[in-house]
Design a protein around this motif. Structure first.
Motif, PDB file in Angstrom:
ATOM      1  N   HIS A 107     -12.352 -16.120  -7.993  1.00 52.42           N
ATOM      2  CA  HIS A 107     -13.258 -16.575  -9.047  1.00 52.42           C
ATOM      3  C   HIS A 107     -14.305 -15.490  -9.343  1.00 52.42           C
ATOM      4  O   HIS A 107     -14.588 -15.190 -10.503  1.00 52.42           O
ATOM      5  N   GLY A 108     -14.851 -14.899  -8.282  1.00 51.61           N
ATOM      6  CA  GLY A 108     -15.825 -13.821  -8.465  1.00 51.61           C
ATOM      7  C   GLY A 108     -15.234 -12.618  -9.171  1.00 51.61           C
ATOM      8  O   GLY A 108     -15.867 -12.024 -10.057  1.00 51.61           O
ATOM      9  N   LEU A 109     -14.012 -12.259  -8.779  1.00 50.34           N
ATOM     10  CA  LEU A 109     -13.339 -11.133  -9.441  1.00 50.34           C
ATOM     11  C   LEU A 109     -13.060 -11.446 -10.911  1.00 50.34           C
ATOM     12  O   LEU A 109     -13.177 -10.564 -11.769  1.00 50.34           O
ATOM     13  N   ALA A 110     -12.696 -12.680 -11.196  1.00 52.07           N
ATOM     14  CA  ALA A 110     -12.415 -13.068 -12.578  1.00 52.07           C
ATOM     15  C   ALA A 110     -13.657 -12.923 -13.441  1.00 52.07           C
ATOM     16  O   ALA A 110     -13.577 -12.473 -14.592  1.00 52.07           O
ATOM     17  N   GLU A 111     -14.803 -13.268 -12.880  1.00 49.06           N
ATOM     18  CA  GLU A 111     -16.044 -13.178 -13.651  1.00 49.06           C
ATOM     19  C   GLU A 111     -16.492 -11.735 -13.867  1.00 49.06           C
ATOM     20  O   GLU A 111     -17.149 -11.439 -14.861  1.00 49.06           O
ATOM     21  N   SER A 112     -16.145 -10.849 -12.941  1.00 53.26           N
ATOM     22  CA  SER A 112     -16.640  -9.474 -13.030  1.00 53.26           C
ATOM     23  C   SER A 112     -15.645  -8.495 -13.653  1.00 53.26           C
ATOM     24  O   SER A 112     -16.001  -7.358 -13.938  1.00 53.26           O
ATOM     25  N   SER A 113     -14.414  -8.919 -13.885  1.00 54.06           N
ATOM     26  CA  SER A 113     -13.422  -7.994 -14.446  1.00 54.06           C
ATOM     27  C   SER A 113     -13.378  -8.136 -15.960  1.00 54.06           C
ATOM     28  O   SER A 113     -13.586  -9.206 -16.511  1.00 54.06           O
ATOM     29  N   GLY A 114     -13.073  -7.024 -16.607  1.00 55.62           N
ATOM     30  CA  GLY A 114     -13.050  -7.011 -18.060  1.00 55.62           C
ATOM     31  C   GLY A 114     -11.781  -7.568 -18.670  1.00 55.62           C
ATOM     32  O   GLY A 114     -11.803  -8.165 -19.731  1.00 55.62           O
ATOM     33  N   SER A 115     -10.663  -7.388 -17.993  1.00 61.74           N
ATOM     34  CA  SER A 115      -9.384  -7.834 -18.546  1.00 61.74           C
ATOM     35  C   SER A 115      -8.564  -8.498 -17.446  1.00 61.74           C
ATOM     36  O   SER A 115      -8.883  -8.382 -16.259  1.00 61.74           O
ATOM     37  N   ALA A 116      -7.501  -9.150 -17.863  1.00 60.25           N
ATOM     38  CA  ALA A 116      -6.602  -9.788 -16.893  1.00 60.25           C
ATOM     39  C   ALA A 116      -5.976  -8.742 -15.977  1.00 60.25           C
ATOM     40  O   ALA A 116      -5.823  -8.967 -14.776  1.00 60.25           O
ATOM     41  N   ALA A 117      -5.635  -7.591 -16.527  1.00 58.75           N
ATOM     42  CA  ALA A 117      -5.037  -6.527 -15.718  1.00 58.75           C
ATOM     43  C   ALA A 117      -6.042  -6.006 -14.697  1.00 58.75           C
ATOM     44  O   ALA A 117      -5.692  -5.775 -13.531  1.00 58.75           O
ATOM     45  N   ALA A 130       0.264  -2.882  -8.595  1.00 53.07           N
ATOM     46  CA  ALA A 130      -0.888  -2.849  -9.498  1.00 53.07           C
ATOM     47  C   ALA A 130      -0.513  -2.182 -10.824  1.00 53.07           C
ATOM     48  O   ALA A 130      -0.909  -2.658 -11.897  1.00 53.07           O
ATOM     49  N   ARG A 131       0.243  -1.099 -10.756  1.00 58.66           N
ATOM     50  CA  ARG A 131       0.683  -0.429 -11.995  1.00 58.66           C
ATOM     51  C   ARG A 131       1.554  -1.361 -12.838  1.00 58.66           C
ATOM     52  O   ARG A 131       1.409  -1.435 -14.062  1.00 58.66           O
ATOM     53  N   GLN A 132       2.464  -2.072 -12.206  1.00 54.17           N
ATOM     54  CA  GLN A 132       3.365  -2.949 -12.934  1.00 54.17           C
ATOM     55  C   GLN A 132       2.640  -4.178 -13.488  1.00 54.17           C
ATOM     56  O   GLN A 132       2.945  -4.637 -14.606  1.00 54.17           O
ATOM     57  N   VAL A 133       1.694  -4.694 -12.721  1.00 51.90           N
ATOM     58  CA  VAL A 133       0.911  -5.832 -13.209  1.00 51.90           C
ATOM     59  C   VAL A 133       0.078  -5.417 -14.412  1.00 51.90           C
ATOM     60  O   VAL A 133      -0.043  -6.162 -15.384  1.00 51.90           O
ATOM     61  N   ARG A 134      -0.489  -4.218 -14.359  1.00 51.25           N
ATOM     62  CA  ARG A 134      -1.255  -3.716 -15.501  1.00 51.25           C
ATOM     63  C   ARG A 134      -0.366  -3.673 -16.748  1.00 51.25           C
ATOM     64  O   ARG A 134      -0.759  -4.110 -17.819  1.00 51.25           O
ATOM     65  N   ALA A 135       0.855  -3.155 -16.596  1.00 51.88           N
ATOM     66  CA  ALA A 135       1.775  -3.074 -17.729  1.00 51.88           C
ATOM     67  C   ALA A 135       2.164  -4.483 -18.223  1.00 51.88           C
ATOM     68  O   ALA A 135       2.232  -4.734 -19.424  1.00 51.88           O
ATOM     69  N   LEU A 136       2.379  -5.380 -17.287  1.00 52.17           N
ATOM     70  CA  LEU A 136       2.779  -6.746 -17.640  1.00 52.17           C
ATOM     71  C   LEU A 136       1.679  -7.486 -18.397  1.00 52.17           C
ATOM     72  O   LEU A 136       1.951  -8.220 -19.345  1.00 52.17           O
ATOM     73  N   LEU A 137       0.444  -7.292 -17.971  1.00 52.45           N
ATOM     74  CA  LEU A 137      -0.663  -8.064 -18.523  1.00 52.45           C
ATOM     75  C   LEU A 137      -1.378  -7.364 -19.680  1.00 52.45           C
ATOM     76  O   LEU A 137      -2.251  -7.955 -20.311  1.00 52.45           O
TER      77      LEU A 137
END
Length: 185
Positions: free
Chosen positions: A72-82, A177-184
């Motif tokens: 939850h904390g990471l979701a609030e502080s990250s800019g994008s889903a990736a 992480a690289r693949q998740v970035r591409a996916l999202l």
């Protein structure tokens, strides 16, 4: 329950979680929990009259909540889903590496060992995974396939943790992480 009772219960749960993460369900015997926690045997049965399975279920739910809070904390502080997914992989990777490759997912080992044979523990593991999936889904709410992407992302994270632990290397986490970035993206 008074402060002393709460502290004793917390010590029992801390010891249980440590033993579960490093040795699995079968490595977390009651004698080991008592020895590791320093709590008297009677306290174990006072706080967990249902015995080991009740204590393990409580420990899994407690560890699951800690990870859920972190998500939850990471979701609030990250800019994008990736960025969120990468943050999760990095945070869990740090935890794994700092533990000497002993602490991956606080639920996976118990799920693998007991899900087919122990309904209460299967339920506890399922509840925790569902809560994590919900946290991931909430962060992916803007995507049209948020439900499928949440399960896929969680499965990729779990698999990456398992491989990183088996290889004692962050490389699987980096690759996922690289693949998740591409996916999202």
């Amino acid at each position: 329950m008074g402060q002393k009772g709460t502290e004793t219960r917390d010590r029992l749960l801390d010891a249980t979680q440590e033993l579960l993460e490093t040795g699995g369900y079968f490595g977390a015997g009651l004698n080991q929990v008592i020895a590791s926690s320093g709590a008297p045997r009677g306290s174990l049965y006072f706080h967990f009259p249902g015995g080991k399975d009740q204590m393990v279920g409580a420990s899994i739910r407690r560890a699951g909540q800690a990870i859920s809070d972190s998500l939850h904390g990471l979701a609030e502080s990250s800019g994008s889903a990736a960025e969120f997914a990468e943050g999760v992989l990095n945070q869990l990777g740090d935890r794994l590496e700092q533990s000497g490759w002993r602490k991956g997912c606080p639920v996976a080992t118990v799920a693998l060992e007991t899900a087919a044979t122990n309904d209460p523990l299967q339920q506890a593991c399922s509840e925790v995974y569902a809560s994590w999936e919900g946290e991931v889904r909430a962060r992916l709410a803007d995507h049209p396939d948020a439900d499928d992407l949440a399960v896929t992302t969680l499965a990729l994270i779990e698999g990456a943790l398992l491989l990183a632990r088996a290889h004692r290397s962050r490389d699987p986490l980096t690759r996922v992480a690289r693949q998740v970035r591409a996916l999202l993206s």
